[in-house]
Design a protein around this motif. Structure first.
Motif, short mmCIF file in Angstrom:
data_model
loop_
_atom_site.label_atom_id
_atom_site.label_comp_id
_atom_site.label_asym_id
_atom_site.label_seq_id
_atom_site.Cartn_x
_atom_site.Cartn_y
_atom_site.Cartn_z
N ALA A 38 0.83 -1.22 0.00
CA ALA A 38 0.00 0.00 0.00
C ALA A 38 0.85 1.26 0.00
O ALA A 38 0.56 2.21 -0.73
N GLY A 39 1.90 1.28 0.79
CA GLY A 39 2.77 2.45 0.83
C GLY A 39 3.47 2.68 -0.50
O GLY A 39 3.57 3.82 -0.98
N GLN A 40 3.93 1.61 -1.12
CA GLN A 40 4.60 1.72 -2.41
C GLN A 40 3.61 2.15 -3.50
O GLN A 40 3.95 2.96 -4.38
N ILE A 41 2.40 1.62 -3.44
CA ILE A 41 1.38 1.99 -4.42
C ILE A 41 1.00 3.46 -4.27
O ILE A 41 0.87 4.19 -5.25
N ALA A 42 0.83 3.91 -3.03
CA ALA A 42 0.49 5.32 -2.79
C ALA A 42 1.59 6.24 -3.32
O ALA A 42 1.31 7.29 -3.91
N GLU A 43 2.82 5.85 -3.14
CA GLU A 43 3.95 6.64 -3.65
C GLU A 43 3.92 6.71 -5.18
O GLU A 43 4.10 7.77 -5.77
N ALA A 44 3.65 5.58 -5.82
CA ALA A 44 3.60 5.54 -7.28
C ALA A 44 2.39 6.27 -7.84
O ALA A 44 2.40 6.72 -8.98
N ALA A 45 1.34 6.44 -7.03
CA ALA A 45 0.09 7.03 -7.50
C ALA A 45 0.05 8.55 -7.39
O ALA A 45 -0.95 9.15 -7.74
N ARG A 46 1.12 9.16 -6.97
CA ARG A 46 1.08 10.59 -6.71
C ARG A 46 0.71 11.43 -7.93
O ARG A 46 0.20 12.53 -7.77
N SER A 47 0.93 10.95 -9.12
CA SER A 47 0.68 11.81 -10.29
C SER A 47 -0.24 11.19 -11.33
O SER A 47 -0.28 11.66 -12.45
N GLN A 48 -1.00 10.15 -10.98
CA GLN A 48 -1.94 9.58 -11.94
C GLN A 48 -3.08 8.86 -11.24
O GLN A 48 -2.94 8.45 -10.10
N PRO A 49 -4.21 8.69 -11.93
CA PRO A 49 -5.32 7.95 -11.36
C PRO A 49 -4.96 6.48 -11.18
O PRO A 49 -4.00 5.99 -11.78
N VAL A 50 -5.75 5.80 -10.36
CA VAL A 50 -5.48 4.41 -10.01
C VAL A 50 -6.71 3.56 -10.33
O VAL A 50 -7.83 3.93 -9.98
N ALA A 51 -6.49 2.42 -10.98
CA ALA A 51 -7.55 1.44 -11.22
C ALA A 51 -7.20 0.19 -10.43
O ALA A 51 -6.08 -0.32 -10.52
N ILE A 52 -8.16 -0.28 -9.62
CA ILE A 52 -7.92 -1.44 -8.76
C ILE A 52 -8.93 -2.53 -9.07
O ILE A 52 -10.13 -2.27 -9.14
N CYS A 53 -8.44 -3.75 -9.23
CA CYS A 53 -9.30 -4.92 -9.24
C CYS A 53 -8.82 -5.81 -8.11
O CYS A 53 -7.63 -5.93 -7.87
N SER A 54 -9.78 -6.38 -7.37
CA SER A 54 -9.40 -7.15 -6.19
C SER A 54 -10.38 -8.27 -5.89
O SER A 54 -11.60 -8.09 -6.03
N VAL A 55 -9.83 -9.40 -5.46
CA VAL A 55 -10.64 -10.49 -4.93
C VAL A 55 -10.38 -10.66 -3.43
O VAL A 55 -10.84 -11.61 -2.82
N VAL A 56 -9.64 -9.71 -2.85
CA VAL A 56 -9.32 -9.74 -1.42
C VAL A 56 -9.75 -8.40 -0.81
O VAL A 56 -8.98 -7.44 -0.80
N PRO A 57 -11.00 -8.32 -0.32
CA PRO A 57 -11.52 -7.05 0.17
C PRO A 57 -10.65 -6.37 1.24
O PRO A 57 -10.48 -5.15 1.22
#
Length: 99
Positions: A38-57
């Motif tokens: 999550a921390g790494q994803i938040a860092e990478a998301a600073r300048s673009q929208p995020v699309a998430i697909c998940s089977v683990v709520p």
């Protein structure tokens, strides 16, 4: 368009950065370590929208909470919400569609 795509499966979380439709970089982490991812994803998301697909709520919630302070738009995908692949069945995991 730039996009950070996140695929949360039962065993692994994969996220990828796209710029102008081109794959730039990918990362992987075990789903059991969703907090670290999550921390790494938040860092990478600073300048673009995020699309998430998940089977683990639970893992998805962890990542969504980490993304909230970034202010980036987050799109949650489901098997039914995507229109690229037809003929899917109700119990088909969205992570399989993303693969």
């Amino acid at each position: 368009m730039n996009l950070l795509a996140v695929n949360i499966g039962n065993s692994r979380i994969t996220w990828a950065l796209f710029r102008k439709g081109m794959l730039i970089e990918t990362w992987h982490e075990e789903t059991a370590r969703a907090g670290a991812a999550a921390g790494q994803i938040a860092e990478a998301a600073r300048s673009q929208p995020v699309a998430i697909c998940s089977v683990v709520p639970a893992a998805c919630r962890t990542i969504e909470e980490a993304l909230a302070p970034t202010g980036q738009r987050v799109l949650l995908l489901s098997t039914g919400s995507q229109r690229l692949i037809g003929g899917t069945y109700d119990t088909l995991g969205v992570d399989r569609v993303a693969n």
